[in-house]
Scaffold this active site. Structure first.
Site, short mmCIF file in Angstrom:
data_model
loop_
_atom_site.label_atom_id
_atom_site.label_comp_id
_atom_site.label_asym_id
_atom_site.label_seq_id
_atom_site.Cartn_x
_atom_site.Cartn_y
_atom_site.Cartn_z
N ARG A 103 8.44 -12.47 -3.13
CA ARG A 103 9.18 -13.66 -2.71
C ARG A 103 8.65 -14.16 -1.38
O ARG A 103 8.39 -13.37 -0.47
CB ARG A 103 10.66 -13.33 -2.51
CG ARG A 103 11.33 -12.75 -3.70
CD ARG A 103 12.82 -12.84 -3.60
NE ARG A 103 13.40 -12.17 -2.44
CZ ARG A 103 14.70 -12.16 -2.17
NH1 ARG A 103 15.53 -12.80 -2.97
NH2 ARG A 103 15.17 -11.52 -1.14
N THR A 107 11.43 -19.42 1.68
CA THR A 107 11.90 -20.29 0.59
C THR A 107 12.50 -19.49 -0.56
O THR A 107 13.17 -20.05 -1.42
CB THR A 107 10.72 -21.10 0.03
OG1 THR A 107 9.79 -20.18 -0.57
CG2 THR A 107 10.02 -21.91 1.11
N ASP A 202 10.92 -1.58 0.42
CA ASP A 202 10.86 -0.86 1.70
C ASP A 202 11.49 0.52 1.59
O ASP A 202 10.99 1.50 2.16
CB ASP A 202 11.57 -1.66 2.80
CG ASP A 202 10.76 -2.87 3.23
OD1 ASP A 202 9.59 -2.98 2.82
OD2 ASP A 202 11.30 -3.72 3.98
#
Ligand code: PRP
Ligand code: URA
Length: 207
Positions: A103, A107, A202
């Site tokens: 992503r 935006t 992560d």
């Protein structure tokens, strides 16, 4: 809601709660994600067709059953990789394709950066895997890509889905079933799922 399957098995829910907890380190997170993916696969594949397979037991011949079609597993990079080994343990003969989609952090639009699929993917049962269904942008782009590659039968398997993502995927691809272990409350202003589990990539990779 149609075409969404919530896997609320108590063992899956127990492991999901441990995984969501912020105190789970990346080793624990990876182990739990792996175990949940394995358990979910059992439910996700429940309606797959089987074909007859003649065998001989030590006592006599019989007609057994086997999965009728080849299986292709497609993780959405990176976080989908965290579910791949668990699924593969249940479906060890599956081939694997890879779709890199991330992503844009401002935006939230999906950016496709890598694609590698087995050449005969079109006639296989495809499981598209990604722990997070947030806005639905990444999942929808990945499904469109698989459709262009000729895939006719696929399921989207995630761990946590936001209502916004479910709606978006149903709007773009109503025929693709979504399997999830949780439907959470909402997205926050940065596109994170609440209560969610944070950034899946992560937490898996310790970045
Ligand atoms: C995460 C997650 C999904 C996507 C979901 O990936 O693994 O692919 O976000 O969000 P969406 O439904 O709004 O598209 P991310 O873009 O963070 O990339 P990463 O896996 O490389 O960390
Ligand atoms: N991607 C993630 O990893 N987590 C979220 O909450 C939303 C998108």
């Amino acid at each position: 809601m149609q075409n969404i399957f919530l896997i609320d098995h108590p063992v899956v829910q127990t492991k999901l709660t441990e995984l969501r907890d912020y105190s789970a380190n990346h080793r624990q997170f990876r182990e739990l994600l792996d175990e949940i993916a394995m358990l979910m696969t059992y439910e996700v594949t429940r309606d797959w067709p089987v074909s007859p397979r003649p065998i001989r037991t030590p006592l006599e011949p019989m007609i057994g059953k086997q999965l009728a079609r080849q299986v292709t597993l497609v993780p959405i990079l990176r976080a989908g990789l965290g579910m791949a080994d668990g699924v593969m343990r249940i479906l060890p003969d599956a081939r694997m394709g890879h779709l890199g989609v991330r992503r844009n952090e401002e935006t939230l639009e999906p950016i496709a950066y890598y694609q590698k699929l087995p050449p005969d993917i079109a006639d296989t049962e495809v499981l598209l895997i990604d722990p997070m269904l947030a806005t639905g942008g990444s999942g929808s782009a990945a499904i469109s890509f698989l459709k262009k590659a000729g895939v006719k039968s696929m399921k989207f398997v995630c761990l946590v889905a936001a209502p916004e993502g479910i709606e978006a995927l149903h709007k773009d691809h109503p025929e693709v079933p979504i399997y999830t272990a949780a439907i959470d409350r909402q997205l926050n202003e940065k596109g994170y799922i609440l209560p969610g589990l944070g950034d899946a990539g992560d937490r898996i990779f310790g970045t």
